[in-house]
Design an enzyme around this catalytic site. Structure first.
Site, PDB file in Angstrom:
ATOM      1  N   ARG A   1      55.564 -37.585  20.888  1.00 59.99           N
ATOM      2  CA  ARG A   1      55.812 -38.611  21.899  1.00 59.99           C
ATOM      3  C   ARG A   1      55.730 -40.013  21.296  1.00 59.99           C
ATOM      4  O   ARG A   1      56.270 -40.965  21.857  1.00 59.99           O
ATOM      5  CB  ARG A   1      54.771 -38.525  23.021  1.00 59.99           C
ATOM      6  CG  ARG A   1      54.875 -37.303  23.900  1.00 59.99           C
ATOM      7  CD  ARG A   1      53.645 -37.180  24.796  1.00 59.99           C
ATOM      8  NE  ARG A   1      53.439 -38.290  25.701  1.00 59.99           N
ATOM      9  CZ  ARG A   1      54.016 -38.428  26.884  1.00 59.99           C
ATOM     10  NH1 ARG A   1      54.860 -37.498  27.317  1.00 59.99           N
ATOM     11  NH2 ARG A   1      53.754 -39.457  27.651  1.00 59.99           N
TER      12      ARG A   1
ATOM     13  N   ARG B   1      57.618 -46.040  12.960  1.00 59.27           N
ATOM     14  CA  ARG B   1      58.705 -46.967  12.598  1.00 59.27           C
ATOM     15  C   ARG B   1      58.391 -47.727  11.329  1.00 59.27           C
ATOM     16  O   ARG B   1      57.287 -48.228  11.170  1.00 59.27           O
ATOM     17  CB  ARG B   1      58.889 -48.021  13.697  1.00 59.27           C
ATOM     18  CG  ARG B   1      59.288 -47.465  15.013  1.00 59.27           C
ATOM     19  CD  ARG B   1      59.968 -48.561  15.845  1.00 59.27           C
ATOM     20  NE  ARG B   1      60.177 -48.036  17.181  1.00 59.27           N
ATOM     21  CZ  ARG B   1      59.410 -48.356  18.214  1.00 59.27           C
ATOM     22  NH1 ARG B   1      58.437 -49.222  18.074  1.00 59.27           N
ATOM     23  NH2 ARG B   1      59.655 -47.817  19.396  1.00 59.27           N
TER      24      ARG B   1
ATOM     25  N   ARG C   1      43.962 -31.076  31.945  1.00 63.27           N
ATOM     26  CA  ARG C   1      42.983 -32.108  31.655  1.00 63.27           C
ATOM     27  C   ARG C   1      42.903 -33.011  32.870  1.00 63.27           C
ATOM     28  O   ARG C   1      43.918 -33.339  33.507  1.00 63.27           O
ATOM     29  CB  ARG C   1      43.386 -32.937  30.430  1.00 63.27           C
ATOM     30  CG  ARG C   1      43.363 -32.152  29.158  1.00 63.27           C
ATOM     31  CD  ARG C   1      41.992 -31.629  28.784  1.00 63.27           C
ATOM     32  NE  ARG C   1      41.119 -32.672  28.284  1.00 63.27           N
ATOM     33  CZ  ARG C   1      39.834 -32.472  28.017  1.00 63.27           C
ATOM     34  NH1 ARG C   1      39.270 -31.284  28.246  1.00 63.27           N
ATOM     35  NH2 ARG C   1      39.092 -33.439  27.542  1.00 63.27           N
TER      36      ARG C   1
ATOM     37  N   ARG D   1      40.560 -44.881  26.578  1.00 63.20           N
ATOM     38  CA  ARG D   1      41.203 -46.201  26.552  1.00 63.20           C
ATOM     39  C   ARG D   1      40.690 -47.051  27.692  1.00 63.20           C
ATOM     40  O   ARG D   1      40.093 -46.546  28.644  1.00 63.20           O
ATOM     41  CB  ARG D   1      42.727 -46.080  26.590  1.00 63.20           C
ATOM     42  CG  ARG D   1      43.283 -45.322  27.755  1.00 63.20           C
ATOM     43  CD  ARG D   1      44.811 -45.077  27.582  1.00 63.20           C
ATOM     44  NE  ARG D   1      45.248 -44.051  28.504  1.00 63.20           N
ATOM     45  CZ  ARG D   1      46.415 -43.416  28.425  1.00 63.20           C
ATOM     46  NH1 ARG D   1      47.266 -43.678  27.473  1.00 63.20           N
ATOM     47  NH2 ARG D   1      46.735 -42.495  29.310  1.00 63.20           N
TER      48      ARG D   1
ATOM     49  N   GLU E   1      38.967 -44.968  30.892  1.00 69.16           N
ATOM     50  CA  GLU E   1      39.426 -43.587  31.155  1.00 69.16           C
ATOM     51  C   GLU E   1      38.587 -42.592  30.380  1.00 69.16           C
ATOM     52  O   GLU E   1      38.455 -42.714  29.163  1.00 69.16           O
ATOM     53  CB  GLU E   1      40.890 -43.418  30.736  1.00 69.16           C
ATOM     54  CG  GLU E   1      41.830 -44.222  31.581  1.00 69.16           C
ATOM     55  CD  GLU E   1      43.302 -43.910  31.271  1.00 69.16           C
ATOM     56  OE1 GLU E   1      43.594 -42.865  30.657  1.00 69.16           O
ATOM     57  OE2 GLU E   1      44.134 -44.736  31.650  1.00 69.16           O
TER      58      GLU E   1
ATOM     59  N   TYR F   1      54.479 -31.546  30.886  1.00 70.57           N
ATOM     60  CA  TYR F   1      54.049 -32.911  30.563  1.00 70.57           C
ATOM     61  C   TYR F   1      55.251 -33.849  30.704  1.00 70.57           C
ATOM     62  O   TYR F   1      55.779 -34.364  29.743  1.00 70.57           O
ATOM     63  CB  TYR F   1      53.495 -32.909  29.135  1.00 70.57           C
ATOM     64  CG  TYR F   1      52.746 -34.142  28.666  1.00 70.57           C
ATOM     65  CD1 TYR F   1      52.565 -35.271  29.463  1.00 70.57           C
ATOM     66  CD2 TYR F   1      52.209 -34.158  27.392  1.00 70.57           C
ATOM     67  CE1 TYR F   1      51.876 -36.371  28.995  1.00 70.57           C
ATOM     68  CE2 TYR F   1      51.516 -35.261  26.912  1.00 70.57           C
ATOM     69  CZ  TYR F   1      51.360 -36.364  27.716  1.00 70.57           C
ATOM     70  OH  TYR F   1      50.689 -37.460  27.235  1.00 70.57           O
TER      71      TYR F   1
ATOM     72  N   ASP G   1      57.359 -37.184  31.871  1.00 66.99           N
ATOM     73  CA  ASP G   1      57.242 -38.613  32.156  1.00 66.99           C
ATOM     74  C   ASP G   1      57.927 -38.886  33.500  1.00 66.99           C
ATOM     75  O   ASP G   1      58.677 -38.047  34.003  1.00 66.99           O
ATOM     76  CB  ASP G   1      57.928 -39.428  31.056  1.00 66.99           C
ATOM     77  CG  ASP G   1      57.112 -39.432  29.765  1.00 66.99           C
ATOM     78  OD1 ASP G   1      55.877 -39.325  29.845  1.00 66.99           O
ATOM     79  OD2 ASP G   1      57.718 -39.533  28.680  1.00 66.99           O
TER      80      ASP G   1
HETATM   81  N1  UDP Z   1      47.611 -40.468  20.497  1.00 69.93           N
HETATM   82  C1  UDP Z   1      46.728 -40.738  19.473  1.00 69.93           C
HETATM   83  N2  UDP Z   1      46.224 -41.998  19.331  1.00 69.93           N
HETATM   84  C2  UDP Z   1      46.561 -43.001  20.175  1.00 69.93           C
HETATM   85  C3  UDP Z   1      47.474 -42.724  21.220  1.00 69.93           C
HETATM   86  C4  UDP Z   1      47.976 -41.447  21.364  1.00 69.93           C
HETATM   87  O1  UDP Z   1      46.392 -39.849  18.714  1.00 69.93           O
HETATM   88  O2  UDP Z   1      46.060 -44.124  20.006  1.00 69.93           O
HETATM   89  C5  UDP Z   1      48.130 -39.088  20.639  1.00 69.93           C
HETATM   90  C6  UDP Z   1      47.238 -38.235  21.531  1.00 69.93           C
HETATM   91  O3  UDP Z   1      47.272 -36.914  21.044  1.00 69.93           O
HETATM   92  C7  UDP Z   1      47.944 -38.326  22.864  1.00 69.93           C
HETATM   93  C8  UDP Z   1      49.398 -38.311  22.428  1.00 69.93           C
HETATM   94  O4  UDP Z   1      49.400 -39.084  21.227  1.00 69.93           O
HETATM   95  O5  UDP Z   1      47.620 -37.250  23.700  1.00 69.93           O
HETATM   96  C9  UDP Z   1      50.369 -38.861  23.433  1.00 69.93           C
HETATM   97  O6  UDP Z   1      50.008 -40.170  23.750  1.00 69.93           O
HETATM   98  P1  UDP Z   1      50.608 -40.940  25.012  1.00 69.93           P
HETATM   99  O7  UDP Z   1      50.181 -42.359  24.906  1.00 69.93           O
HETATM  100  O8  UDP Z   1      52.057 -40.641  25.102  1.00 69.93           O
HETATM  101  O9  UDP Z   1      49.842 -40.221  26.204  1.00 69.93           O
HETATM  102  P2  UDP Z   1      49.697 -40.565  27.764  1.00 69.93           P
HETATM  103  O10 UDP Z   1      49.935 -42.052  27.916  1.00 69.93           O
HETATM  104  O11 UDP Z   1      50.674 -39.682  28.484  1.00 69.93           O
HETATM  105  O12 UDP Z   1      48.279 -40.193  28.049  1.00 69.93           O
END
Ligand code: UDP
Length: 370
Positions: free
Chosen positions: A170, A174, A247, A278, A304, A352, A354
């Site tokens: 996801r 870059r 989860r 976060r 969270e 999962y 979006d």
């Molecule tokens: N992830 C990570 N570090 C970060 C952000 C995301 O390892 O700082 C990984 C983690 O496994 C997460 C996945 O990337 O579950 C997808 O992140 P995303 O931000 O897409 O998740 P969401 O916002 O749906 O919770």
């Protein structure tokens, strides 16, 4: 008697309700919660639209979906650029030249690519089989250790080598200085909040809130020809094959008497020790201003905390590992024996998704139905 009973007033339900109504069908939407909009629900606190069930940033490459949502909201120009905090060291996300420069001191894209390649080779991964191997092969071991491992294990409550690789895909990687978290052509936050957008989608459609479909299924089923169910598919079948794993997330929301807490909408705590994954500072989704463009003296933040779902909790993320995917297939087989009921959305399809994918799936489903 309605043509459709729609269980769940989130994005899947609201899109189906709008499209079916516009196609001349009668619909009744019901929801267990006292409000519409499902997990995209926003509520105003101190003139700030607070994302009550976690941050939602609308992004899509699907022009049809982008045009569709424009009918119900005007979107602002918000671009998601989260910051990662690893024991007080700050890194740019997604993984880009700012991240690589801070991690390794490299300046040119070729140097960053060489560094990643060297670490990938040293780890000896050819075909990544799980999230850990996928992450190392994308960004190397240093970034995996500091920015992925701790965060992912907190988020999913499972070691990275037991998680599916697709979750980490996801995130873009870059070799440019682009801090936009998403590879999407279109992005923004609906001005006035998601709740208002979903209310516009449901305009003129009957909605009953605070009612539990599963507690009185026979009564509700008797009210419509067909049912669109957007709740958890295992709950629909009373967990008869065992429960799917999800989860859950707990939010600790605070109003702070200062205008700026962290200077960004999202800061990820990527170490294993900090108990939250976060912190969201909601006002930055709207550039720190209220709807009239005024600065806001206070701020609202949400920490969270990720946890394993147990009965009574809100499910947020399906755990799409092999065991759960197999169990979902078994529930899906039961669902196929119920022609009157359509299962859809993140919980109904155990996927999962979006937001844009949910809307696209609902539009497709309605197309098949009418
Ligand atoms: N992830 C990570 N570090 C970060 C952000 C995301 O390892 O700082 C990984 C983690 O496994 C997460 C996945 O990337 O579950 C997808 O992140 P995303 O931000 O897409 O998740 P969401 O916002 O749906 O919770």
């Amino acid at each position: 008697m309605f043509d459709y009973l729609i269980v769940g007033a989130g994005l899947f339900g609201a899109t189906c309700a709008r499209e079916l109504t516009d196609a001349g069908k009668t619909c009744l939407v019901i929801d267990k919660r006292p409000h519409i909009a499902g997990n995209v629900y926003t509520e105003q606190i101190e003139r700030i639209h607070v994302h009550k069930y976690g941050a939602h940033i609308f992004h899509t490459n699907n022009k049809q979906v982008w045009d569709y949502v424009q009918r119900f909201a005007t979107f602002n120009r918000f671009t998601n650029s989260p910051v990662a905090d690893y024991h007080g060291e700050l890194y740019s996300l997604p993984f880009n030249m700012y991240t690589f420069n801070k991690m390794w001191g490299v300046v040119m894209p070729e140097e960053a690519a060489a560094k990643i390649e060297k670490q990938r080779k040293a780890a000896g991964i050819t075909e990544p089989k799980n999230l850990e191997e996928q992450a190392i092969s994308l960004v190397g071991t240093d970034i995996y250790e500091k920015l992925i491992k701790g965060y992912t294990q907190k988020q999913w409550g499972r070691p990275c080598n037991e998680l599916p690789a697709f979750i980490i895909k996801r995130l873009p990687v870059r070799l440019t200085f682009d801090n936009n978290y998403f590879n999407a052509l279109y992005q923004g936050i609906p001005i006035g909040g998601y709740t208002k957008m979903v209310a516009n989608m449901l305009d003129g459609i009957g909605v009953q809130l605070g009612v539990d479909y599963l507690a009185d299924k026979a009564k509700w089923d008797g009210m419509a020809e067909k049912v669109i169910f957007t709740g958890p598919i295992d709950a629909y079948f009373n967990y008869c094959l065992g429960n799917l794993e999800y989860r859950s997330v707990r939010f600790e929301t605070e109003v702070l008497n200062k205008p700026n807490f962290q200077g960004n909408a999202a800061v990820n705590y990527t170490d294993a020790e900090t108990p939250w994954t976060r912190i969201i500072e909601h006002k930055w989704f709207e550039f720190g201003k209220d709807e009239n463009g005024n600065d806001l003296p206070k701020t609202v933040i949400s920490r969270e905390f990720s946890s394993e779902w147990k009965p009574g909790d809100e499910p947020y993320y399906p755990v799409n590992d092999e065991k759960n995917s197999n169990l979902y297939q078994a529930y899906k087989a039961l669902a196929e024996k119920k022609p009157k009921v359509i299962f859809g959305g993140r919980l109904g399809e155990y996927k999962y998704y979006d937001m844009d994918q949910v809307i696209a799936a609902a539009l497709k489903k309605v197309n098949e139905l009418v």
